[in-house]
Design a protein around this motif. Sequence first.
Motif, PDB file in Angstrom:
ATOM      1  N   ASN A 190      27.118   8.019 -21.226  1.00 22.58           N
ATOM      2  CA  ASN A 190      27.062   7.858 -22.667  1.00 22.58           C
ATOM      3  C   ASN A 190      26.095   6.743 -23.077  1.00 22.58           C
ATOM      4  O   ASN A 190      25.318   6.895 -24.031  1.00 22.58           O
ATOM      5  CB  ASN A 190      28.467   7.574 -23.203  1.00 22.58           C
ATOM      6  N   VAL A 191      26.126   5.640 -22.345  1.00 20.69           N
ATOM      7  CA  VAL A 191      25.230   4.513 -22.674  1.00 20.69           C
ATOM      8  C   VAL A 191      23.783   4.881 -22.428  1.00 20.69           C
ATOM      9  O   VAL A 191      22.884   4.558 -23.220  1.00 20.69           O
ATOM     10  CB  VAL A 191      25.634   3.267 -21.848  1.00 20.69           C
ATOM     11  N   ILE A 192      23.540   5.581 -21.325  1.00 17.81           N
ATOM     12  CA  ILE A 192      22.161   5.915 -20.975  1.00 17.81           C
ATOM     13  C   ILE A 192      21.593   6.972 -21.922  1.00 17.81           C
ATOM     14  O   ILE A 192      20.437   6.890 -22.345  1.00 17.81           O
ATOM     15  CB  ILE A 192      22.099   6.412 -19.511  1.00 17.81           C
ATOM     16  N   LYS A 193      22.397   7.971 -22.276  1.00 20.79           N
ATOM     17  CA  LYS A 193      21.898   9.055 -23.121  1.00 20.79           C
ATOM     18  C   LYS A 193      21.744   8.635 -24.578  1.00 20.79           C
ATOM     19  O   LYS A 193      20.964   9.248 -25.315  1.00 20.79           O
ATOM     20  CB  LYS A 193      22.844  10.253 -23.022  1.00 20.79           C
ATOM     21  N   ASN A 194      22.463   7.602 -25.019  1.00 26.99           N
ATOM     22  CA  ASN A 194      22.407   7.195 -26.420  1.00 26.99           C
ATOM     23  C   ASN A 194      21.584   5.922 -26.663  1.00 26.99           C
ATOM     24  O   ASN A 194      21.542   5.446 -27.784  1.00 26.99           O
ATOM     25  CB  ASN A 194      23.817   6.961 -26.964  1.00 26.99           C
ATOM     26  N   ARG A 195      20.993   5.393 -25.621  1.00 24.82           N
ATOM     27  CA  ARG A 195      20.205   4.176 -25.832  1.00 24.82           C
ATOM     28  C   ARG A 195      18.863   4.508 -26.499  1.00 24.82           C
ATOM     29  O   ARG A 195      18.343   5.620 -26.363  1.00 24.82           O
ATOM     30  CB  ARG A 195      19.952   3.478 -24.504  1.00 24.82           C
ATOM     31  N   LYS A 196      18.298   3.527 -27.198  1.00 26.13           N
ATOM     32  CA  LYS A 196      17.041   3.697 -27.903  1.00 26.13           C
ATOM     33  C   LYS A 196      15.985   2.813 -27.257  1.00 26.13           C
ATOM     34  O   LYS A 196      16.178   1.600 -27.110  1.00 26.13           O
ATOM     35  CB  LYS A 196      17.205   3.314 -29.379  1.00 26.13           C
ATOM     36  N   ILE A 197      14.917   3.426 -26.843  1.00 24.21           N
ATOM     37  CA  ILE A 197      13.843   2.707 -26.148  1.00 24.21           C
ATOM     38  C   ILE A 197      12.696   2.493 -27.133  1.00 24.21           C
ATOM     39  O   ILE A 197      12.189   3.438 -27.744  1.00 24.21           O
ATOM     40  CB  ILE A 197      13.358   3.493 -24.923  1.00 24.21           C
TER      41      ILE A 197
END
Length: 326
Positions: A309-316
């Motif tokens: 969840n953290v990886i898929k929803n993070r903003k780069i």
Amino acid sequence: MLSRLPQAVLKSQNAFRVALKHPLTSQARSASSASSASTQSLLTSRASLISVSLFSVGSIAWYTHLYGTLPFIGEVHANSLADDGLHPTAYPWPHKGLFDTFDHASIRRGFQVYREVCAACHSLDRIAWRNLVGVSHTVEETRALAEEVEYTDGPDDKGEMFQRPGKLSDYLPPPYPNEEAARAGNAGALPPDLSLIIKARHGGADYVFSLLTGYMDPPAGVEIRDGMNYNPYFPGGAISMARVLFDGPSRRFTGTPATTSQMAKDVVTFLNWAAEPEHDERKRLGLKAVVVFSSLFAISIYVKRFKWNVIKNRKILYNPPVDKAH
């Protein structure tokens, strides 16, 4: 001077001149050849062949499931549909559901019908006395039933065979010592073993029940030779086994009415259990497996969402460097 040049050089120069005059034609030819090569590779790839094969097999299986036969193909069996007998009715057996088990009281009554009626001609080679323990009889009842039968055992200390009472490990005794004796006692017909008769016949329990209760007089125009009986559920209509179940008084030890349908229902339930003794345990283990694997699937979904969840929803964000020279 050109005549002194080699022939290969002249051919290469001519080809170069043609290419200069018609550049679009050569490019079109190369593009068409590339597209044809890609199309050919797509058609001959292993994945395409597997996909087409699976689609064809699935379509044939689905069509056969819906309509029974394939189009433009005749019957693949030797006999016609008229020789297969009347199709039995689908009865609501108590053990037919996904979570339903056998009626063990019916199994006990069916075993009594088998001993009193069916065991005179039909064997039950795959069932031992110990298989009845905990299903239809207690240990003491089963041991008493086994001891009523004499079994040949040996050799003894003198090298001779002897007779002994039955044990729980013995199998139910056959009515005839061999196949020749069985045919001789039934006018040449061999009574089948009933251990797997429910699985061995198309229609299963419905067919056996309909066969036991379907005896009648032959209709007009149908001739049955001597020694045969008419039953519309039997392939061909003529069966050598006569009717064996008749309405009578209440049976011993059970108190149930001894009607033809009741006795047929009980003996079919017993034969169904004999063909699949692990039926109840299989459904019990299947239910446990469904509960366990459903729980594991839910846990895996939760862990997957928790981890990703953290990886898929993070903003780069990317801030390019600023050129200070301008």
